[in-house]
Design a protein around this motif. Structure first.
Motif, PDB file in Angstrom:
ATOM      1  N   ALA A 114      19.517 -23.085 -15.140  1.00 40.12           N
ATOM      2  CA  ALA A 114      18.269 -22.453 -14.741  1.00 40.12           C
ATOM      3  C   ALA A 114      18.493 -20.948 -14.729  1.00 40.12           C
ATOM      4  CB  ALA A 114      17.842 -22.940 -13.356  1.00 40.12           C
ATOM      5  N   SER A 115      17.440 -20.185 -14.579  1.00 39.08           N
ATOM      6  CA  SER A 115      17.521 -18.735 -14.649  1.00 39.08           C
ATOM      7  C   SER A 115      18.543 -18.163 -13.660  1.00 39.08           C
ATOM      8  CB  SER A 115      16.153 -18.112 -14.372  1.00 39.08           C
ATOM      9  OG  SER A 115      16.222 -16.709 -14.536  1.00 39.08           O
ATOM     10  N   GLY A 116      19.599 -17.549 -14.196  1.00 37.71           N
ATOM     11  CA  GLY A 116      20.605 -16.890 -13.382  1.00 37.71           C
ATOM     12  C   GLY A 116      21.682 -17.788 -12.812  1.00 37.71           C
ATOM     13  N   ARG A 117      21.646 -19.109 -13.125  1.00 41.88           N
ATOM     14  CA  ARG A 117      22.628 -19.990 -12.487  1.00 41.88           C
ATOM     15  C   ARG A 117      22.822 -21.303 -13.244  1.00 41.88           C
ATOM     16  NH1 ARG A 117      17.915 -20.503  -9.856  1.00 41.88           N
ATOM     17  NH2 ARG A 117      17.131 -22.597  -9.434  1.00 41.88           N
ATOM     18  N   VAL A 118      23.955 -21.922 -12.955  1.00 45.30           N
ATOM     19  CA  VAL A 118      24.234 -23.295 -13.356  1.00 45.30           C
ATOM     20  C   VAL A 118      24.583 -24.037 -12.070  1.00 45.30           C
ATOM     21  CG1 VAL A 118      25.772 -24.837 -14.631  1.00 45.30           C
ATOM     22  CG2 VAL A 118      25.120 -22.628 -15.628  1.00 45.30           C
ATOM     23  N   THR A 119      23.894 -25.130 -11.802  1.00 44.07           N
ATOM     24  CA  THR A 119      24.159 -25.933 -10.612  1.00 44.07           C
ATOM     25  C   THR A 119      24.933 -27.172 -11.038  1.00 44.07           C
ATOM     26  OG1 THR A 119      22.130 -25.136  -9.581  1.00 44.07           O
ATOM     27  CG2 THR A 119      23.130 -27.134  -8.650  1.00 44.07           C
ATOM     28  N   ALA A 120      26.112 -27.339 -10.476  1.00 43.56           N
ATOM     29  CA  ALA A 120      26.985 -28.461 -10.820  1.00 43.56           C
ATOM     30  C   ALA A 120      27.084 -29.425  -9.644  1.00 43.56           C
ATOM     31  CB  ALA A 120      28.374 -27.939 -11.185  1.00 43.56           C
ATOM     32  N   GLU A 121      26.658 -30.657  -9.874  1.00 44.77           N
ATOM     33  CA  GLU A 121      26.846 -31.723  -8.896  1.00 44.77           C
ATOM     34  C   GLU A 121      28.158 -32.411  -9.257  1.00 44.77           C
ATOM     35  OE1 GLU A 121      23.402 -34.248  -8.708  1.00 44.77           O
ATOM     36  OE2 GLU A 121      22.051 -32.512  -8.645  1.00 44.77           O
ATOM     37  N   GLU A 122      29.093 -32.396  -8.322  1.00 50.22           N
ATOM     38  CA  GLU A 122      30.462 -32.835  -8.580  1.00 50.22           C
ATOM     39  C   GLU A 122      30.809 -34.087  -7.784  1.00 50.22           C
ATOM     40  OE1 GLU A 122      31.554 -28.089  -8.601  1.00 50.22           O
ATOM     41  OE2 GLU A 122      32.504 -29.391  -7.141  1.00 50.22           O
ATOM     42  N   SER A 123      31.725 -34.853  -8.328  1.00 51.33           N
ATOM     43  CA  SER A 123      32.312 -35.959  -7.564  1.00 51.33           C
ATOM     44  C   SER A 123      33.822 -35.746  -7.548  1.00 51.33           C
ATOM     45  CB  SER A 123      31.943 -37.317  -8.168  1.00 51.33           C
ATOM     46  OG  SER A 123      32.334 -37.399  -9.511  1.00 51.33           O
ATOM     47  N   TRP A 124      34.440 -36.075  -6.422  1.00 47.85           N
ATOM     48  CA  TRP A 124      35.875 -35.837  -6.273  1.00 47.85           C
ATOM     49  C   TRP A 124      36.504 -36.943  -5.442  1.00 47.85           C
ATOM     50  CZ3 TRP A 124      37.092 -34.635  -1.099  1.00 47.85           C
ATOM     51  CH2 TRP A 124      36.020 -34.238  -0.311  1.00 47.85           C
ATOM     52  N   HIS A 125      37.789 -37.101  -5.653  1.00 44.64           N
ATOM     53  CA  HIS A 125      38.542 -38.172  -4.988  1.00 44.64           C
ATOM     54  C   HIS A 125      39.078 -37.711  -3.634  1.00 44.64           C
ATOM     55  CE1 HIS A 125      38.605 -39.620  -9.115  1.00 44.64           C
ATOM     56  NE2 HIS A 125      38.847 -40.814  -8.616  1.00 44.64           N
ATOM     57  N   ARG A 126      38.786 -38.505  -2.640  1.00 43.09           N
ATOM     58  CA  ARG A 126      39.437 -38.318  -1.352  1.00 43.09           C
ATOM     59  C   ARG A 126      40.800 -39.005  -1.434  1.00 43.09           C
ATOM     60  NH1 ARG A 126      33.818 -38.642   0.586  1.00 43.09           N
ATOM     61  NH2 ARG A 126      33.486 -36.746   1.806  1.00 43.09           N
ATOM     62  N   PRO A 127      41.739 -38.654  -0.534  1.00 45.23           N
ATOM     63  CA  PRO A 127      43.096 -39.226  -0.629  1.00 45.23           C
ATOM     64  C   PRO A 127      43.146 -40.755  -0.680  1.00 45.23           C
ATOM     65  CG  PRO A 127      43.086 -37.400   0.901  1.00 45.23           C
ATOM     66  CD  PRO A 127      41.643 -37.647   0.526  1.00 45.23           C
ATOM     67  N   MET A 128      42.223 -41.451  -0.064  1.00 44.66           N
ATOM     68  CA  MET A 128      42.272 -42.913  -0.026  1.00 44.66           C
ATOM     69  C   MET A 128      41.471 -43.574  -1.150  1.00 44.66           C
ATOM     70  SD  MET A 128      44.377 -43.290   2.355  1.00 44.66           S
ATOM     71  CE  MET A 128      44.346 -45.043   2.646  1.00 44.66           C
ATOM     72  N   ASP A 129      40.795 -42.795  -2.009  1.00 39.45           N
ATOM     73  CA  ASP A 129      39.977 -43.364  -3.081  1.00 39.45           C
ATOM     74  C   ASP A 129      40.845 -43.892  -4.214  1.00 39.45           C
ATOM     75  OD1 ASP A 129      37.703 -42.609  -1.718  1.00 39.45           O
ATOM     76  OD2 ASP A 129      37.288 -40.862  -2.983  1.00 39.45           O
ATOM     77  N   GLY A 130      40.404 -44.999  -4.830  1.00 41.90           N
ATOM     78  CA  GLY A 130      41.042 -45.480  -6.043  1.00 41.90           C
ATOM     79  C   GLY A 130      40.698 -44.553  -7.198  1.00 41.90           C
ATOM     80  N   THR A 131      41.491 -44.607  -8.261  1.00 41.16           N
ATOM     81  CA  THR A 131      41.247 -43.711  -9.394  1.00 41.16           C
ATOM     82  C   THR A 131      39.897 -43.970 -10.054  1.00 41.16           C
ATOM     83  OG1 THR A 131      42.443 -45.185 -10.881  1.00 41.16           O
ATOM     84  CG2 THR A 131      43.690 -43.366  -9.907  1.00 41.16           C
ATOM     85  N   CYS A 132      39.352 -45.151  -9.864  1.00 42.41           N
ATOM     86  CA  CYS A 132      38.065 -45.489 -10.474  1.00 42.41           C
ATOM     87  C   CYS A 132      36.885 -44.867  -9.754  1.00 42.41           C
ATOM     88  CB  CYS A 132      37.858 -47.001 -10.481  1.00 42.41           C
ATOM     89  SG  CYS A 132      37.637 -47.688  -8.818  1.00 42.41           S
ATOM     90  N   GLY A 148      27.166 -10.573 -17.321  1.00 41.44           N
ATOM     91  CA  GLY A 148      26.610 -11.639 -18.140  1.00 41.44           C
ATOM     92  C   GLY A 148      27.452 -12.895 -18.160  1.00 41.44           C
ATOM     93  N   LEU A 149      28.469 -12.979 -17.290  1.00 37.21           N
ATOM     94  CA  LEU A 149      29.355 -14.142 -17.233  1.00 37.21           C
ATOM     95  C   LEU A 149      29.140 -14.911 -15.935  1.00 37.21           C
ATOM     96  CD1 LEU A 149      32.621 -12.478 -18.558  1.00 37.21           C
ATOM     97  CD2 LEU A 149      30.948 -13.828 -19.849  1.00 37.21           C
ATOM     98  N   LEU A 150      29.503 -16.186 -15.941  1.00 39.47           N
ATOM     99  CA  LEU A 150      29.322 -17.055 -14.782  1.00 39.47           C
ATOM    100  C   LEU A 150      30.476 -16.934 -13.797  1.00 39.47           C
ATOM    101  CD1 LEU A 150      28.125 -20.257 -16.634  1.00 39.47           C
ATOM    102  CD2 LEU A 150      26.743 -18.798 -15.144  1.00 39.47           C
ATOM    103  N   THR A 151      30.136 -16.949 -12.506  1.00 39.01           N
ATOM    104  CA  THR A 151      31.113 -16.938 -11.421  1.00 39.01           C
ATOM    105  C   THR A 151      30.730 -18.022 -10.426  1.00 39.01           C
ATOM    106  OG1 THR A 151      31.400 -14.554 -11.657  1.00 39.01           O
ATOM    107  CG2 THR A 151      32.167 -15.541  -9.603  1.00 39.01           C
ATOM    108  N   ALA A 152      31.722 -18.805 -10.005  1.00 43.53           N
ATOM    109  CA  ALA A 152      31.475 -19.913  -9.069  1.00 43.53           C
ATOM    110  C   ALA A 152      31.225 -19.420  -7.665  1.00 43.53           C
ATOM    111  CB  ALA A 152      32.671 -20.871  -9.056  1.00 43.53           C
ATOM    112  N   GLY A 153      30.249 -20.040  -7.012  1.00 46.26           N
ATOM    113  CA  GLY A 153      30.057 -19.836  -5.580  1.00 46.26           C
ATOM    114  C   GLY A 153      30.921 -20.823  -4.821  1.00 46.26           C
ATOM    115  N   GLU A 154      30.799 -20.828  -3.507  1.00 43.98           N
ATOM    116  CA  GLU A 154      31.537 -21.782  -2.686  1.00 43.98           C
ATOM    117  C   GLU A 154      30.913 -23.175  -2.823  1.00 43.98           C
ATOM    118  OE1 GLU A 154      34.321 -21.535  -0.744  1.00 43.98           O
ATOM    119  OE2 GLU A 154      34.527 -19.597  -1.744  1.00 43.98           O
TER     120      GLU A 154
END
Length: 159
Positions: A114-132, A148-154
């Protein structure tokens, strides 16, 4: 656009320089991981006006792994964002999922340009999660800077 012939920066997998693909795949040398299998997904390109200039930019998903074809061999995912200028591609940035405590490579559930940004919805493994099955969810907004380059927010953990 012939995405299958588009070289991408290898920084998402600590590969110096550009990665050139043959039939969507490449074997390259990573400074961190040694020999890796890299891949691109030209059928999953996402479009939107990131630069806010009423022209369309494109983000292509790429990844790298150990070549073992299992979830535990996944090393990194990224979207490489390009703008078209004077018939050539210009890199806007490489969007990567943020690092979390689980150790497995984080992935994307969805990205939106979208204008001025890329929004990334992420999934990540917690220590007890299986690799799947990552159970962590987060959203990171990448903004276009004055250069003119992208920088990640928190990242904002959502689940």
């Amino acid at each position: 656009m012939d995405w299958a012939r588009t070289a991408v920066p290898g920084d998402f997998c600590d590969v110096p320089g550009l990665i050139s693909f043959t039939s969507g795949e490449a074997t390259v040398r990573s400074d961190t991981h040694g020999s890796v299998h890299a891949e691109q997904y030209p059928d999953e390109v996402v479009y939107g006006d990131v630069l806010g200039d009423e022209r369309v930019e494109a983000a292509m998903r790429v990844g790298c792994d150990t070549g073992g074809e299992t979830a535990s061999g996944r090393l990194a995912w990224a979207y490489v964002v390009f703008a078209g200028e004077q018939g050539r591609l210009r890199l806007v940035g490489t969007v990567t999922p943020q690092k979390y405590e689980g150790g497995q490579a984080s992935a994307f559930d969805h990205i939106a340009l979208a204008s001025g940004r890329v929004t990334a919805e992420e999934s990540w493994h917690r220590p007890m999660d299986g690799t799947c099955c990552p159970s962590g969810k987060a959203v990171t907004v990448w903004r276009v800077g004055a250069d003119g380059l992208l920088t990640a927010g928190e990242p904002r953990v959502t689940g």
